[in-house]
Every structure is written in C-alpha cells, then in structure tokens.
Design an enzyme around this catalytic site. Sequence first.
Site, PDB file in Angstrom:
ATOM      1  N   LYS A 130       0.899  -1.164   0.096  1.00  0.00           N
ATOM      2  CA  LYS A 130       0.020  -0.006  -0.004  1.00  0.00           C
ATOM      3  C   LYS A 130       0.949   1.226   0.011  1.00  0.00           C
ATOM      4  O   LYS A 130       1.893   1.077   0.534  1.00  0.00           O
ATOM      5  CB  LYS A 130      -1.017  -0.046   1.279  1.00  0.00           C
ATOM      6  CG  LYS A 130      -1.953   0.814   1.243  1.00  0.00           C
ATOM      7  CD  LYS A 130      -3.177   0.119   0.534  1.00  0.00           C
ATOM      8  CE  LYS A 130      -4.349   1.061   0.121  1.00  0.00           C
ATOM      9  NZ  LYS A 130      -5.602   0.504  -0.541  1.00  0.00           N
ATOM     10  N   ASP A 170      -7.163   4.460  -4.559  1.00  0.00           N
ATOM     11  CA  ASP A 170      -7.498   4.387  -3.123  1.00  0.00           C
ATOM     12  C   ASP A 170      -8.410   5.602  -3.056  1.00  0.00           C
ATOM     13  O   ASP A 170      -8.681   6.448  -3.925  1.00  0.00           O
ATOM     14  CB  ASP A 170      -6.708   3.871  -2.153  1.00  0.00           C
ATOM     15  CG  ASP A 170      -7.353   3.337  -0.927  1.00  0.00           C
ATOM     16  OD1 ASP A 170      -7.723   2.249  -0.743  1.00  0.00           O
ATOM     17  OD2 ASP A 170      -7.429   4.317   0.134  1.00  0.00           O
TER      18      ASP A 170
HETATM   19  P1  NDP Z   1     -12.766   7.938  -2.695  1.00  0.00           P
HETATM   20  O1  NDP Z   1     -11.886   8.925  -2.569  1.00  0.00           O
HETATM   21  O2  NDP Z   1     -13.182   7.817  -3.983  1.00  0.00           O
HETATM   22  O3  NDP Z   1     -14.071   8.015  -1.751  1.00  0.00           O
HETATM   23  C1  NDP Z   1     -13.779   8.312  -0.340  1.00  0.00           C
HETATM   24  C2  NDP Z   1     -15.279   8.550   0.366  1.00  0.00           C
HETATM   25  O4  NDP Z   1     -15.154   8.330   1.786  1.00  0.00           O
HETATM   26  C3  NDP Z   1     -15.573   9.997   0.177  1.00  0.00           C
HETATM   27  O5  NDP Z   1     -16.968  10.405   0.116  1.00  0.00           O
HETATM   28  C4  NDP Z   1     -15.072  10.933   1.412  1.00  0.00           C
HETATM   29  O6  NDP Z   1     -15.452  12.049   1.596  1.00  0.00           O
HETATM   30  C5  NDP Z   1     -14.883   9.734   2.625  1.00  0.00           C
HETATM   31  N1  NDP Z   1     -14.200  10.011   3.426  1.00  0.00           N
HETATM   32  C6  NDP Z   1     -12.983   9.623   3.239  1.00  0.00           C
HETATM   33  N2  NDP Z   1     -12.303   9.894   4.534  1.00  0.00           N
HETATM   34  C7  NDP Z   1     -13.228  10.448   5.181  1.00  0.00           C
HETATM   35  C8  NDP Z   1     -13.251  10.748   6.733  1.00  0.00           C
HETATM   36  N3  NDP Z   1     -11.981  10.811   7.394  1.00  0.00           N
HETATM   37  N4  NDP Z   1     -14.627  10.895   7.123  1.00  0.00           N
HETATM   38  C9  NDP Z   1     -15.615  10.756   6.403  1.00  0.00           C
HETATM   39  N5  NDP Z   1     -15.607  10.583   5.348  1.00  0.00           N
HETATM   40  C10 NDP Z   1     -14.611  10.064   4.596  1.00  0.00           C
HETATM   41  O7  NDP Z   1     -12.215   6.576  -1.989  1.00  0.00           O
HETATM   42  P2  NDP Z   1     -12.713   4.906  -2.392  1.00  0.00           P
HETATM   43  O8  NDP Z   1     -14.200   5.073  -2.341  1.00  0.00           O
HETATM   44  O9  NDP Z   1     -11.670   4.585  -3.536  1.00  0.00           O
HETATM   45  O10 NDP Z   1     -12.344   4.219  -0.996  1.00  0.00           O
HETATM   46  C11 NDP Z   1     -13.289   4.242   0.039  1.00  0.00           C
HETATM   47  C12 NDP Z   1     -12.722   2.960   0.949  1.00  0.00           C
HETATM   48  O11 NDP Z   1     -12.746   1.848   0.262  1.00  0.00           O
HETATM   49  C13 NDP Z   1     -11.305   3.156   1.570  1.00  0.00           C
HETATM   50  O12 NDP Z   1     -11.356   2.586   2.843  1.00  0.00           O
HETATM   51  C14 NDP Z   1     -10.490   2.355   0.770  1.00  0.00           C
HETATM   52  O13 NDP Z   1      -9.323   1.925   1.368  1.00  0.00           O
HETATM   53  C15 NDP Z   1     -11.352   1.110   0.298  1.00  0.00           C
HETATM   54  N6  NDP Z   1     -11.221   0.374  -0.749  1.00  0.00           N
HETATM   55  C16 NDP Z   1     -11.233   1.168  -2.106  1.00  0.00           C
HETATM   56  C17 NDP Z   1     -10.793   0.389  -3.216  1.00  0.00           C
HETATM   57  C18 NDP Z   1     -10.984   0.770  -4.468  1.00  0.00           C
HETATM   58  O14 NDP Z   1     -11.048   0.164  -5.519  1.00  0.00           O
HETATM   59  N7  NDP Z   1     -11.320   2.273  -4.735  1.00  0.00           N
HETATM   60  C19 NDP Z   1     -10.710  -0.950  -2.986  1.00  0.00           C
HETATM   61  C20 NDP Z   1     -10.674  -1.762  -1.831  1.00  0.00           C
HETATM   62  C21 NDP Z   1     -11.185  -0.999  -0.817  1.00  0.00           C
HETATM   63  P3  NDP Z   1     -14.901  13.348   1.714  1.00  0.00           P
HETATM   64  O15 NDP Z   1     -14.542  13.697  -0.026  1.00  0.00           O
HETATM   65  O16 NDP Z   1     -15.462  14.392   2.221  1.00  0.00           O
HETATM   66  O17 NDP Z   1     -13.297  13.212   2.110  1.00  0.00           O
END
Ligand code: NDP
Length: 449
Positions: A130, A170
């Site tokens: 990662k 991510d």
């Molecule tokens: P994105 O950046 O596309 O979206 C993240 C979302 O989560 C946004 O809506 C963001 O809101 C919110 N968010 C992030 N941090 C916080 C926080 N501290 N408090 C509240 N809201 C938060 O990321 P992904 O959708 O790609 O990833 C989301 C999760 O899924 C992560 O845990 C990632 O590790 C996991 N994941 C992703 C994969 C992928 O293929 N993309 C694969 C496997 C797991 P805001 O914009 O306001 O920060």
Amino acid sequence: MDSVLPETVRPVYDAVLKRNPHEPEFHQAVHEVLESIVPVVEQHPAFAESGILERLVEPERQIMFRVPWIDDQGVLQVNRGFRVQFSSVLGPYKGGLRFHSSVNLSIIKFLGFEQIFKNALTGQGIGGAKGGSDFDPHGRSDGEIMRFCQSFMNELYRHLGEHTDVPAGDIGVGAREIGYLFGQYRKITNRHESGMFTGKGVSWGGAEVRTEATGYGSVFFIEEMLGVHGESLAGKRVIVSGSGNVAIYAIEKATQLGAIPITASDSSGYIIDEDGIDVALLKQVKEVERARISEYAARKPGARFVEGARVWEVPGEIAIPCATQNELDGDDARALVASGVRAVAEGANMPCLPEAVLVFQQAGVLFAPGKAANAGGVATSALEMSQNAARQRWGFNDSEEKLRHIMANVHASAFDAAARYGHPGDYVVGANCAGFERVAHAMLAQGVI
Ligand code: NDP
C-alpha cells in the site's frame, strides 16, 4: 482490540507493539488477524517453527520520501510519500495509493498488511502493498494535482514495475490521478509498461469493470451471504456511507439487484433519499462536478442533507460502510442492530471498530470484513494485469461475470475456512484463516527470506 491474545500468538503481537510504537491502526489490523488465525497456527507447528508470523508482521520494504511541488500561487509545498511493500510471496506487490491529509505510516502499514490476506483470498498471484501521501486533493486545481503526481512519481517509479510492484487507486486517487502518475512513469522510464499500474483509463490499457469492481463486488458478496440463508437483496433498504468510488458502485449494483439504497455521505454529513438514491445524479455531483454531497439534496426533491452526522442513525436491513477506517463504532452498531440490520459488508478497509464487529456478531448479523467484501477491486486489477500481459481486452459483461465468479469463490473460501476451523458463519475468522493459510504455505515453501 484489547482482548487478550492466546499464548500462541501473543509474543508476536507484543513485539509488534514494542517495535512499532504510535501506530494504532497497524496494531488494530495485526491484532484482528492474529486473533483469528490461532487455530491455523496450532494445526501447523511448522509455521511457528519457521517464524512465519514474525516475518509476516515485518514489511519486506518500507519507502518514505519527500514530495516537493509548487502550488498555483507559486508557493513551494512539501508532502510525504509512502510505499510499504509488505509481502511478495504470492506475486508482485499489489495495492492502492491513498492521497488524504490523514495518511501516515501507521495507516499505510495497516492497509498493506490487510492487503496481503485480501489478495491471497482472491486466489490470484498478487502480493500485498500500500502507499500514498498526506497530500489533500480537495480544492486543488488540475494543474496542482498533476504537478503533485509528477513529483510523487519522480521518486516512486524506481520501486515499481509490472513484475515488481503494481499500484492502483484508493481514497483520493481515481482515474485523473492514475493518468498523471502513469504518464510520468512512462516519461521517466521511456517504457509504456501497461501492467505497472491498474485502474487505467479503458482507452489506454484499463480494464472494463475496474471502476465498478469494489462496489459491485461488495454487493455480490452480500448476495452470497444472504443466499446461504435463502434470502435476497430485493426490497431491502441499504445504508451506505461515503460517496466515492466504492460507495457509488455499491449503490448502483444494489439498485440493479432490487434493493433500495437510501443514503450516501462525505466528511461534511449525509444525505437521505427515501425513494432510493438517483445514481445518475450522484455520479453527476461526485464524479463529474466533484461537489459536496449536500449538492445532491439541493437538487433532488424529497432528499435531505443532515450536516455533521453519520448515516448509521438511519434504519435499514443492509449496511455497507464505504468511506474510511474506524467510521462505525460500538454505538453505531447497536443503533443498526436495534433498527433490524440483517447484513453488514465492509466496502471500505477496516471501517468497523472491533467493538462494532463484536456487537454485530453477537446479534447474529451477517458480517463480512473488508478483506473479503471489498476484494473485488484488487481481483479485477489482477484481471487488468492479465489483459495487459496478453494484450487483450475483455468486454464489460464478460468482466462482470468474472468478478461475480471471483466474489462467489472468495465467499466460499471464507465460509469453508470458518467451518473447518470451528467458527461456522464467522467470516472474519474464515477470511483471515483462508488468506493466511495460502500465504504461510508459500512462505514455508520458499525458505527463510
Ligand atoms: P474515494 O476517495 O473515492 O471516496 C472516499 C469517500 O469517503 C468520500 O466520500 C470521502 O468524503 C469519504 N471519506 C474519506 N475519508 C473520510 C473521513 N475521514 N471521514 C468521513 N468521510 C471520509 O475513495 P474510495 O471509494 O476509493 O475508497 C473508500 C474506501 O474503500 C477506503 O477505505 C478504501 O481503502 C477502500 N477500498 C477502495 C478500493 C477501490 O478500488 N477504490 C478497493 C478496496 C478498498 P470526503 O470527500 O468528504 O473526504
């Protein structure tokens, strides 16, 4: 998290605490895995004799580097870059890059450690890693994002390669960032090495369904869990947190399968739309305009924005946390149980605190940990690598079918391992044991390295 570990694994955990102080997320992830795999370690004395656990909790390589760049005002900014290459015993290092202000070594190590077992569970030949940076892309111009990505790659490129380490996206790293990162890698190395990054644009080497894969896969996993009990998603209200890549496509697939997702959120609050989320509007707001989630409620009659609160106060039968780690605590879990939740699947990595997991399990809620439920993303990345290596392109339907098949296999592996090790129906134990078995046998076979 603080439950006392059995003597079989406790010295390993104590050493992790001592050697890695101030890394609470990493400690949490290691604790959960060690607690689950005790029966595997007890059945295979050779694992302890050859120090499998002691080696697994120590990354093969950790890289930290300076990322200097100039913002639109001409001011020099300095961020910190990370890549933790945890294990390559099953294949090249594989795992996403995260750009978020909260990123630090502990978070990258927890994610990298989880990735080892998740990747093993997919059955494909990929190791665990990662990376990322404490860079916050919110509010930055395209030019700033590009300059940051180029500076980040100026160091990272030397550690990557299609047979060495293959990153993906991510939090904060989507198609735009991957484009800039890949472009800089190509420029520096003078190699159009498609297989060194996944999540690429479909027109330049990316795979169909990679964008959708994590969200779709988590919903396929829920279908499998419900199917064991003769239930389905049809008509069930789904509570989703987040509104990024994983959340959007979990909402889309749940809708397609007849469920009714009614929430989405970001760090400012959540929206509730009792008619079911309008996926096209959600994509317009979040993917096209990169606006805040409140904008959805402003445009959709009947929808409401609730500022500064978490979605878990909304009743529903299915919950899919898709935002970030530790976003659902014991109280949230009790609220969901009281409102009749039937299944919870972690779309995000480690979104549920250990207490929340316990609450769900004690209440008989079907609970899928992230390393099983969100494995569809990395599994489809492995399909992207196969297509790049063979210079092929598979169609959308074919790729989605492959994803569905992989998720059914991930479910079966976790389900079977849970039963074999005396914890039927416990997907946390099942996923950890199934992933660990595969990694440990490979480590044993490859000697002390
Ligand atoms: P994105 O950046 O596309 O979206 C993240 C979302 O989560 C946004 O809506 C963001 O809101 C919110 N968010 C992030 N941090 C916080 C926080 N501290 N408090 C509240 N809201 C938060 O990321 P992904 O959708 O790609 O990833 C989301 C999760 O899924 C992560 O845990 C990632 O590790 C996991 N994941 C992703 C994969 C992928 O293929 N993309 C694969 C496997 C797991 P805001 O914009 O306001 O920060």
